[in-house]
Write a protein that holds these residues in place. Structure first.
Motif, PDB file in Angstrom:
ATOM      1  N   CYS A 131     -11.888  -9.318  19.308  1.00  0.00           N
ATOM      2  CA  CYS A 131     -12.689 -10.489  19.647  1.00  0.00           C
ATOM      3  C   CYS A 131     -11.811 -11.719  19.809  1.00  0.00           C
ATOM      4  O   CYS A 131     -10.737 -11.836  19.216  1.00  0.00           O
ATOM      5  CB  CYS A 131     -13.778 -10.737  18.598  1.00  0.00           C
ATOM      6  N   CYS A 132     -12.307 -12.585  20.632  1.00  0.00           N
ATOM      7  CA  CYS A 132     -11.656 -13.876  20.870  1.00  0.00           C
ATOM      8  C   CYS A 132     -12.717 -14.943  20.599  1.00  0.00           C
ATOM      9  O   CYS A 132     -13.631 -15.146  21.402  1.00  0.00           O
ATOM     10  CB  CYS A 132     -11.155 -13.966  22.308  1.00  0.00           C
ATOM     11  N   TYR A 133     -12.642 -15.573  19.424  1.00  0.00           N
ATOM     12  CA  TYR A 133     -13.618 -16.593  19.084  1.00  0.00           C
ATOM     13  C   TYR A 133     -13.376 -17.843  19.938  1.00  0.00           C
ATOM     14  O   TYR A 133     -12.237 -18.283  20.116  1.00  0.00           O
ATOM     15  CB  TYR A 133     -13.526 -16.955  17.603  1.00  0.00           C
ATOM     16  N   SER A 171      -6.807  -9.269  18.099  1.00  0.00           N
ATOM     17  CA  SER A 171      -8.155  -9.671  17.693  1.00  0.00           C
ATOM     18  C   SER A 171      -8.141 -10.779  16.652  1.00  0.00           C
ATOM     19  O   SER A 171      -7.293 -10.807  15.746  1.00  0.00           O
ATOM     20  CB  SER A 171      -8.918  -8.460  17.135  1.00  0.00           C
ATOM     21  N   ASP A 172      -9.135 -11.667  16.759  1.00  0.00           N
ATOM     22  CA  ASP A 172      -9.341 -12.680  15.725  1.00  0.00           C
ATOM     23  C   ASP A 172     -10.052 -12.100  14.502  1.00  0.00           C
ATOM     24  O   ASP A 172     -10.148 -12.758  13.469  1.00  0.00           O
ATOM     25  CB  ASP A 172     -10.181 -13.839  16.282  1.00  0.00           C
ATOM     26  N   GLU A 173     -10.587 -10.908  14.629  1.00  0.00           N
ATOM     27  CA  GLU A 173     -11.277 -10.230  13.518  1.00  0.00           C
ATOM     28  C   GLU A 173     -10.627  -8.867  13.335  1.00  0.00           C
ATOM     29  O   GLU A 173     -10.657  -8.031  14.230  1.00  0.00           O
ATOM     30  CB  GLU A 173     -12.764 -10.074  13.837  1.00  0.00           C
ATOM     31  N   LYS A 174     -10.029  -8.635  12.169  1.00  0.00           N
ATOM     32  CA  LYS A 174      -9.255  -7.407  11.944  1.00  0.00           C
ATOM     33  C   LYS A 174     -10.050  -6.307  11.236  1.00  0.00           C
ATOM     34  O   LYS A 174      -9.726  -5.127  11.374  1.00  0.00           O
ATOM     35  CB  LYS A 174      -8.013  -7.715  11.094  1.00  0.00           C
TER      36      LYS A 174
END
Length: 512
Positions: A131-133, A171-174
């Motif tokens: 994801c890319c916030y 990713s911004d979320e791992k």
């Protein structure tokens, strides 16, 4: 937790020990006796597992002893005295008591109604995401760059790139997570629920940003029997408000000779306090002073507090008799205690930071690399299909100068930009039979038919005996590493312990 509750639990476990003493001793571990009946119970509980049934008796006994050694190790470091452990034991104990002291029919009906409401929300799905916030005020240029970046990642995934590696790098979320209905934005849920296990989505927007999501695991709504106890415990927030408890309390009142003093109760409700006896139960008086202690811990209106005080007193009275009337409860409490201790000591001895990190995992992989060689040599690389020979060779020459992770971007930007499509490519690790062009050009098997519109094919890569990086066999490696840690730990426990098995008693197991 009150001292009385822990005293009660001690009596409960003591009752179980007395019962166990009636069975011959099968094992002594550091002088502590373990009965034959306890081992036989463990065998019965594992009987449904084919792997357990197929094990010889000696191996089953060894596994049982290993479990008991872990319990002893946990007790030796005082894990059974920690507040968190005691709280969990208390919660489990209360659940068992509730099962014994509630009206089953009324409680099950209430739980069924709650289960029906849960079904409308559907099962859970475990996902990983790249994801890319994006902030709410993201600029047009930044948005375009984010779209291009996510599109490049998506194309790389289609070409065989590792999803886990892309998560780690981009990713911004791992972390992976479980999602249920109404827990995530609608756009996220709609994109995920159409995917099967192992599939990943195209890039999509939510109010949080851009996402590519992979479904790792689906969990159907569990059956009612699987969640019945959990639902019932959640409903039992008050002593008198739960339907099952209320129905059982009424029958227990008669059983234990409940005699109320209506005048004293009226005085309590009018004035908020009284010094008189409110009721007697099993011959014991319960006074206004007893009520005041209860009310301090259970805020609410006086009438509601009084109802809950009566219910709690009745249930507590019944609790004191349970070690005699419910031996099964004692056994289940002991089993839960031991299992919880084993879980906690295993977390400490096998999964703590000094035992478990990526550096140690990689070192284990390097030391055991031959164990992870493939049965057949594989080919790691890319298969390039071009509109003509010149384009295909030019693409191969360009990619030779670049790292593998940049190949898909280079093809997209150099050969397929501005609506053109001069190249299609498949990138990954190929075993014989996975790709006809690799089979022909690398493994020298039957010739593959040319692709329509992309008739010229070249390959770039190398043959490999096994994975290049431990991440490629991560799940298997983790299982092997954990098994090795457990083996070494148990060897230490065995060396430091005195284990005596009564062979004469063990012979009788074969007769069961």
């Amino acid at each position: 937790m009150s001292i009385n509750r822990w005293l009660w639990m001690g009596l409960l476990l003591a009752g179980l020990s007395l019962h166990a003493q009636q069975s011959p001793t099968l094992v002594r571990i550091n002088g502590k006796q373990v009965s034959l009946s306890e081992f036989e119970q463990a065998c019965r509980e594992n009987a449904a597992l084919s792997a357990w049934r197929q094990r010889p008796l000696k191996e089953r006994v060894d596994r049982f002893v290993d479990f008991k050694l872990k319990v002893a190790a946990a007790e030796a470091v005082g894990l059974d005295t920690l507040p968190e452990f005691r709280n969990r034991m208390e919660a489990y104990r209360n659940g068992l008591l509730r099962a014994c002291l509630t009206d089953g029919k009324a409680a099950e009906q209430a739980a069924q109604e709650e289960y029906s409401r849960m079904q409308t929300r559907g099962g859970r799905i475990r996902v990983s995401q790249i994801c890319c916030y994006l902030p709410q005020n993201v600029s047009r240029n930044a948005l375009r760059r984010a779209e291009q970046r996510m599109d490049s990642i998506y194309q790389a995934l289609r070409g065989g790139a590792s999803f886990a590696e892309c998560v780690r790098r981009f990713s911004d979320e791992k972390e992976t997570c479980w999602i249920s209905r109404l827990q995530v934005p609608a756009e996220f849920e709609d994109s995920v629920r159409v995917l099967g296990c192992g599939q990943f989505s195209r890039p999509f927007y939510t109010p949080l940003g851009l996402h590519i999501v992979k479904v790792l695991e689906r969990e159907d709504m569990p059956s009612f029997d699987e969640v019945k106890e959990q639902i019932a415990c959640g409903q039992a927030r008050r002593y008198a408000s739960d339907r099952g408890s209320a129905a059982r309390v009424e029958s227990l009142m008669a059983e234990y000779g409940y005699v109320p003093d209506e005048a004293a109760m009226d005085e309590l409700c009018r004035r908020g306090h009284t010094g008189r006896t409110l009721f007697t139960l099993d011959g014991k008086p319960y006074t206004g002073a007893d009520f005041a202690l209860f009310a301090a811990a259970y805020p609410g209106g006086v009438r509601m507090q009084l109802g809950n005080f009566v219910a709690k007193s009745v249930l507590d009275c019944a609790n004191l008799c349970l070690e005699h009337s419910h031996p099964e409860l004692c056994r289940r409490l002991q089993e839960y205690r031991d299992s919880l201790l084993v879980h906690e000591i295993s977390e400490r001895e096998m999964y703590g930071k000094r035992y478990w990190n990526d550096e140690l995992l990689q070192a284990y992989y390097e030391a055991h690399r031959p164990n992870y060689y493939w049965e057949d040599v594989r080919y790691k690389g890319i298969v390039i299909h071009g509109v003509n020979k010149r384009v295909a060779k030019r693409a191969r020459k360009l990619l030779k100068k670049l790292p593998e992770e940049e190949w898909q971007d280079a093809i997209r930007l150099t050969f397929n930009a501005d609506g053109q499509s001069q190249i299609v490519a498949e990138q990954g690790v190929f075993a014989p039979g996975d790709n006809p062009y690799v089979d022909h050009l690398v493994f020298k098997k039957a010739e593959a038919a040319a692709k329509d519109a992309y008739p010229f094919t070249v390959v770039l890569g190398e043959k490999m005996k096994g994975p290049e990086d431990y991440q490629e066999v991560y799940d298997r490696l983790v299982a092997d590493y954990q098994s090795d840690l457990e083996r070494r730990w148990l060897s230490k426990l065995r060396a430091a312990s005195k284990v005596e098995i009564n062979q004469e008693v063990l012979k009788t197991v074969n007769n069961h």
